[in-house]
Design an enzyme around this catalytic site. Structure first.
Site, PDB file in Angstrom:
ATOM      1  CB  ALA A   1       1.294  -0.507   4.530  1.00  0.00           C
TER       2      ALA A   1
ATOM      3  CE1 TYR B   1      -8.692  -5.404   1.622  1.00  0.00           C
ATOM      4  CE2 TYR B   1      -6.842  -6.216   2.926  1.00  0.00           C
ATOM      5  CZ  TYR B   1      -7.361  -5.332   2.008  1.00  0.00           C
ATOM      6  OH  TYR B   1      -6.559  -4.382   1.448  1.00  0.00           O
ATOM      7  CD  GLU B   2      -8.755  -6.770  -2.782  1.00  0.00           C
ATOM      8  OE1 GLU B   2      -9.233  -6.197  -3.775  1.00  0.00           O
ATOM      9  OE2 GLU B   2      -7.553  -7.085  -2.689  1.00  0.00           O
TER      10      GLU B   2
ATOM     11  CG  HIS C   1      -6.910   2.848   3.824  1.00  0.00           C
ATOM     12  ND1 HIS C   1      -6.026   1.776   3.884  1.00  0.00           N
ATOM     13  CD2 HIS C   1      -7.033   3.144   2.511  1.00  0.00           C
ATOM     14  CE1 HIS C   1      -5.649   1.458   2.657  1.00  0.00           C
ATOM     15  NE2 HIS C   1      -6.241   2.264   1.804  1.00  0.00           N
TER      16      HIS C   1
ATOM     17  CB  SER D   1      -0.866   0.069   1.263  1.00  0.00           C
ATOM     18  OG  SER D   1      -1.835  -0.914   1.250  1.00  0.00           O
TER      19      SER D   1
ATOM     20  CG  HIS E   1      -3.164  -2.298  -3.415  1.00  0.00           C
ATOM     21  ND1 HIS E   1      -2.140  -3.207  -3.336  1.00  0.00           N
ATOM     22  CD2 HIS E   1      -3.415  -1.907  -2.153  1.00  0.00           C
ATOM     23  CE1 HIS E   1      -1.792  -3.352  -2.079  1.00  0.00           C
ATOM     24  NE2 HIS E   1      -2.545  -2.576  -1.334  1.00  0.00           N
TER      25      HIS E   1
ATOM     26  CG  MET F   1      -4.891  -6.528   6.951  1.00  0.00           C
ATOM     27  SD  MET F   1      -6.275  -5.445   6.563  1.00  0.00           S
ATOM     28  CE  MET F   1      -6.416  -4.509   8.093  1.00  0.00           C
ATOM     29  CB  SER F   2      -0.435  -8.373   2.345  1.00  0.00           C
ATOM     30  OG  SER F   2       0.685  -7.645   2.829  1.00  0.00           O
TER      31      SER F   2
ATOM     32  CG  HIS G   1      -5.250  -7.322   0.098  1.00  0.00           C
ATOM     33  ND1 HIS G   1      -5.419  -6.467  -0.974  1.00  0.00           N
ATOM     34  CD2 HIS G   1      -4.108  -6.943   0.718  1.00  0.00           C
ATOM     35  CE1 HIS G   1      -4.408  -5.605  -1.011  1.00  0.00           C
ATOM     36  NE2 HIS G   1      -3.595  -5.871   0.005  1.00  0.00           N
TER      37      HIS G   1
ATOM     38  CG  ASN H   1      -0.977   2.028  11.505  1.00  0.00           C
ATOM     39  OD1 ASN H   1      -0.721   1.572  10.373  1.00  0.00           O
ATOM     40  ND2 ASN H   1      -1.514   1.302  12.449  1.00  0.00           N
TER      41      ASN H   1
HETATM   42  N1  HPA Z   1      -3.130  -3.307  10.960  1.00  0.00           N
HETATM   43  C1  HPA Z   1      -3.282  -4.119   9.896  1.00  0.00           C
HETATM   44  N2  HPA Z   1      -2.854  -3.821   8.686  1.00  0.00           N
HETATM   45  C2  HPA Z   1      -2.223  -2.644   8.517  1.00  0.00           C
HETATM   46  C3  HPA Z   1      -2.038  -1.744   9.582  1.00  0.00           C
HETATM   47  C4  HPA Z   1      -2.515  -2.099  10.866  1.00  0.00           C
HETATM   48  O1  HPA Z   1      -2.394  -1.361  11.852  1.00  0.00           O
HETATM   49  N3  HPA Z   1      -1.383  -0.661   9.086  1.00  0.00           N
HETATM   50  C5  HPA Z   1      -1.178  -0.906   7.765  1.00  0.00           C
HETATM   51  N4  HPA Z   1      -1.688  -2.104   7.424  1.00  0.00           N
END
Ligand code: HPA
Length: 255
Positions: free
Chosen positions: A102, A74-75, A228, A20, A50, A193-194, A72, A217
């Protein structure tokens, strides 16, 4: 069209998958040949930030296939679908895999904007890219020699590089404070998440793996909201820094 055909005889040494906000690295590929995923029968992500294409060419003189955009769990994609890109890259000759993502920082010493080289992962998605009795060994999945090379590359690039364990979750919701407390106990330094399925697939095919998280973050005890937007913003500013580290690392991956 098959990817081999689309590449017109080009043989990549390394697959570089961009997470990301890190897509700008693809702009640095010399003599780029762009192959949209749709042209070679590969799935395209629906997530902002993406894109859906390969950029083939050279980075630091090394033939690379840069994957700009991934899909992903989640998609709604399966672990196997998520890892299709790795199988496609291996089929056209890639022998090493640089995976980037990320991630949210869990360890107290991580701050937004930090780069972290992965030493291991926790696959907490309860699924796999592999089907059948493919009992691949995942000891040293994140090649320790490449972790060392990554630190050397970061030093040359003048970048601080943390290292740690990446926890891969399905998402798409960001984690609750209780889940972060759990992940901390489990030994995770960062969460995303990847990555985990792609790495399992790469190891099953014998590719050497180096992984990097951009910490976009952080999660502090008691809970910190995650948006996001910040994930994308930090990615955009840190992308060129990660690119610089990769430029120094790629020669160690070639051949
Ligand atoms: N959690 C999950 N996936 C992420 C995060 C997070 O804090 N930051 C960027 N991708």
């Amino acid at each position: 069209m098959e990817l081999t055909e689309a590449l017109q005889g080009f043989v990549p040494d390394v697959l570089v998958t961009l997470g990301s906000g890190l897509g700008a690295l693809a702009d640095e590929v010399a003599d780029p040949l762009v192959v949209p995923f749709a042209d070679v029968g590969l799935p395209t992500s629906t997530v902002p930030g993406h894109q859906g294409r390969f950029v083939a060419g050279t980075l630091a003189g090394v033939p690379v296939l840069v994957q700009q955009g991934r899909v992903h769990l989640y998609e709604g994609f399966s672990g196997r679908e998520v890892a299709t890109f790795v199988r496609a890259a291996a089929a056209v000759g890639a022998r090493a895999f640089v995976v980037t993502n990320a991630a949210g920082g869990i360890t107290a010493d991580l701050s937004p904007g930090d780069l972290m080289v992965l030493t291991d992962h926790l696959n907490l998605t309860a699924t796999s890219p592999l089907e059948g009795p493919d009992f691949v060994d995942l000891t040293g999945a994140y090649d320790p020699e490449l972790v060392r090379a990554a630190h050397a590359a970061a030093e040359q690039a003048g970048e601080r590089l943390a290292q740690g364990v990446y926890a891969g979750l399905r998402g798409p919701a960001y984690e609750t404070p209780a889940e972060i407390a759990m992940l901390r106990v489990l030994g995770a330094d960062a969460v995303g998440m990847s990555t985990v399925h792609e790495v399992v697939q790469a190891r099953a095919l014998g590719l050497r793996v180096a992984g990097f998280s951009l910490i976009t973050n952080v999660h502090r005890p008691g809970g910190t909201p995650t948006h996001h937007g910040e994930v994308m913003d930090v990615g955009a500013t840190a992308g060129p820094r990660l690119a610089e580290v990769l430029r120094h690392l790629l020669p160690a991956l070639a051949g």
